[in-house]
Scaffold this motif. Structure first.
Motif, PDB file in Angstrom:
ATOM      1  N   ALA A 255      19.078 -21.361  -9.153  1.00  0.00           N
ATOM      2  CA  ALA A 255      19.782 -21.579 -10.417  1.00  0.00           C
ATOM      3  C   ALA A 255      19.103 -20.886 -11.598  1.00  0.00           C
ATOM      4  CB  ALA A 255      19.887 -23.071 -10.696  1.00  0.00           C
ATOM      5  N   SER A 256      17.994 -20.203 -11.328  1.00  0.00           N
ATOM      6  CA  SER A 256      17.221 -19.531 -12.390  1.00  0.00           C
ATOM      7  C   SER A 256      16.770 -20.521 -13.455  1.00  0.00           C
ATOM      8  CB  SER A 256      18.045 -18.400 -13.024  1.00  0.00           C
ATOM      9  OG  SER A 256      18.395 -17.430 -12.061  1.00  0.00           O
ATOM     10  N   MET A 257      16.271 -21.667 -12.992  1.00  0.00           N
ATOM     11  CA  MET A 257      15.761 -22.695 -13.887  1.00  0.00           C
ATOM     12  C   MET A 257      14.392 -23.128 -13.397  1.00  0.00           C
ATOM     13  SD  MET A 257      19.077 -25.230 -14.199  1.00  0.00           S
ATOM     14  CE  MET A 257      20.724 -24.599 -14.490  1.00  0.00           C
ATOM     15  N   SER A 258      13.658 -23.771 -14.267  1.00  0.00           N
ATOM     16  CA  SER A 258      12.428 -24.418 -13.825  1.00  0.00           C
ATOM     17  C   SER A 258      12.815 -25.674 -13.045  1.00  0.00           C
ATOM     18  CB  SER A 258      11.563 -24.799 -15.028  1.00  0.00           C
ATOM     19  OG  SER A 258      12.175 -25.858 -15.761  1.00  0.00           O
ATOM     20  N   PRO A 259      11.979 -26.125 -12.101  1.00  0.00           N
ATOM     21  CA  PRO A 259      12.291 -27.343 -11.361  1.00  0.00           C
ATOM     22  C   PRO A 259      12.572 -28.536 -12.279  1.00  0.00           C
ATOM     23  CG  PRO A 259      10.487 -26.196 -10.300  1.00  0.00           C
ATOM     24  CD  PRO A 259      10.754 -25.482 -11.597  1.00  0.00           C
ATOM     25  N   ARG A 260      11.816 -28.646 -13.349  1.00  0.00           N
ATOM     26  CA  ARG A 260      12.009 -29.769 -14.267  1.00  0.00           C
ATOM     27  C   ARG A 260      13.375 -29.697 -14.955  1.00  0.00           C
ATOM     28  NH1 ARG A 260       7.848 -31.403 -19.203  1.00  0.00           N
ATOM     29  NH2 ARG A 260       9.031 -33.236 -19.948  1.00  0.00           N
ATOM     30  N   THR A 261      13.767 -28.496 -15.399  1.00  0.00           N
ATOM     31  CA  THR A 261      15.071 -28.338 -16.046  1.00  0.00           C
ATOM     32  C   THR A 261      16.202 -28.587 -15.060  1.00  0.00           C
ATOM     33  OG1 THR A 261      14.195 -26.758 -17.628  1.00  0.00           O
ATOM     34  CG2 THR A 261      16.571 -26.730 -17.265  1.00  0.00           C
ATOM     35  N   PHE A 262      16.050 -28.062 -13.834  1.00  0.00           N
ATOM     36  CA  PHE A 262      17.095 -28.269 -12.824  1.00  0.00           C
ATOM     37  C   PHE A 262      17.249 -29.754 -12.514  1.00  0.00           C
ATOM     38  CE2 PHE A 262      18.498 -28.757  -8.437  1.00  0.00           C
ATOM     39  CZ  PHE A 262      19.669 -28.009  -8.455  1.00  0.00           C
ATOM     40  N   TYR A 263      16.133 -30.449 -12.353  1.00  0.00           N
ATOM     41  CA  TYR A 263      16.158 -31.891 -12.075  1.00  0.00           C
ATOM     42  C   TYR A 263      16.937 -32.618 -13.172  1.00  0.00           C
ATOM     43  CZ  TYR A 263      14.310 -36.532 -10.841  1.00  0.00           C
ATOM     44  OH  TYR A 263      14.175 -37.840 -10.477  1.00  0.00           O
ATOM     45  N   ARG A 264      16.594 -32.306 -14.405  1.00  0.00           N
ATOM     46  CA  ARG A 264      17.226 -32.995 -15.531  1.00  0.00           C
ATOM     47  C   ARG A 264      18.724 -32.712 -15.604  1.00  0.00           C
ATOM     48  NH1 ARG A 264      18.067 -30.903 -20.391  1.00  0.00           N
ATOM     49  NH2 ARG A 264      16.552 -29.223 -20.048  1.00  0.00           N
ATOM     50  N   ARG A 265      19.121 -31.448 -15.409  1.00  0.00           N
ATOM     51  CA  ARG A 265      20.534 -31.094 -15.527  1.00  0.00           C
ATOM     52  C   ARG A 265      21.360 -31.645 -14.371  1.00  0.00           C
ATOM     53  NH1 ARG A 265      20.637 -24.900 -17.978  1.00  0.00           N
ATOM     54  NH2 ARG A 265      19.647 -25.428 -19.968  1.00  0.00           N
TER      55      ARG A 265
END
Length: 348
Positions: A255-265
């Motif tokens: 998803a081209s995100m950091s793991p933390r950002t992906f988790y949150r979204r």
């Protein structure tokens, strides 16, 4: 199926149409759902398909409402007792909100259908009709969350659950409102004809193939409500690779995100964590394989990404409530279908 003895595996479905009162005093949307699911033949999926019967509370066309719409039905309430499945969509608003009594002839017809062995189904506030007929006494049932408090107060013998999409209690099934009624109707197809047929039908209707009845009315655990956050493609990518080891880092990278950002979204979009989302998808894949193929339980565990047969059994008992073998026995035998979906686009 019931003692009605309809030909074919699907049987007859009778839908109650409250055409003795003007539209829009009753909800056309819920009434249209079973027409869409059961009314159009699908000979390439199952032949014969369901025999749909529209049973009006008025033998004629009924009165036209402010919209000028009047509904004529070829069957009456007396025909409910000859059907394998009886579906009651939403009842008139006044019967729910103002306590206006439901027509005695409808309640009598529902009791006759139940006594004849029909499978009884309600969509949204149709639960009020089944409850009035005593069909829901002592049973767990649901309706749209806006009306469950009234349902529980008016019918204390019913164990009302206001948090789920639908309740499958064997020969009596109830759903929440709007799209949850579609979920329940597809669930009936899944029960009658298997996962492959239900999934193909859902695909033609451009809706999710399967949402569990125990899922909360307020969130969808399988897909995000919106694709604004760019999660749709990565979740489809993951669904095509459930048999492979997948981590939160893998999904976040895709998803081209950091793991933390992906988790949150993902949690904001689906109400669940990435690992729980993956488990839900793998369980759904395992269910489809158990329903539609004769693959050994060990192979089902491998293809669904749940690993060993023991691990598959552990998650099934915890989440579904039965073992994989017992779950498979609940469905008729079907020809094997491809175990892995086609991967459209993107690198491996």
């Amino acid at each position: 199926m019931s003692a009605a003895g309809s030909a074919g595996p699907a049987g007859s479905v009778a839908v109650v149409i409250p055409n003795d009162i003007p539209f829009p005093s009753w909800d056309l949307y819920e009434a249209s759902i079973p027409l869409t699911v059961f009314g159009k033949p699908q000979p390439d999926l199952a032949d014969p398909w369901y025999d749909l019967r529209l049973c009006g509370t008025d033998e004629g066309a009924g009165p036209a409402g402010a919209s000028g719409l009047a509904v004529r039905t070829p069957y009456g309430l007396e025909d409910l007792a000859g059907a394998d499945t009886v579906i009651v969509p939403s009842v008139p608003d006044a019967c729910v909100e103002d306590g206006v009594p439901l027509p005695p002839k409808l309640i009598a017809a529902l009791r006759d259908a139940r006594d004849a062995g029909a499978r009884m189904v309600s969509l949204c506030t149709g639960a009020f009709a089944l409850a009035e007929a005593g069909v829901l006494d002592g049973r767990r049932a649901t309706a749209h969350w806006m009306h469950t408090a009234q349902l529980a107060a008016r019918y204390p013998k019913v164990r009302v659950d206001d948090s789920v999409l639908y309740v499958d209690d064997g020969d009596v099934l109830t759903s929440a409102g709007l799209t949850a009624g579609l979920d329940l109707c597809l669930h009936l197809v899944r029960r009658d004809l298997g996962a492959h047929v239900a999934n193909q039908l859902a695909r033609r209707m451009v809706v999710p193939a399967h949402r569990k009845g125990g899922q909360a009315q307020f969130i969808d655990l399988s897909v995000p409500a919106t694709d604004d956050e760019g999660l749709g493609p990565v979740l489809e990518w993951a669904r095509a690779r459930l048999d492979e080891p997948l981590s939160v880092d893998d999904l976040a990278r895709r998803a081209s995100m950091s793991p933390r950002t992906f988790y949150r979204r993902l949690q904001a979009a689906t109400g669940t964590t990435p690992l729980q989302w993956l488990l839900n998808q793998r369980l759904a894949r395992a269910q489809a394989l158990l329903e539609s193929t004769g693959l050994p339980v060990e192979k089902v565990g491998e293809l669904s990404g749940l690993g060993t047969a023991n691990n598959l059994r552990h998650h099934f008992l915890k989440q579904v409530g039965v073992s994989p073998t017992d779950y498979r026995r609940s469905f008729p035998a079907h020809p094997a279908h491809p175990a892995r979906p086609a991967r459209n686009g993107g690198e491996g």
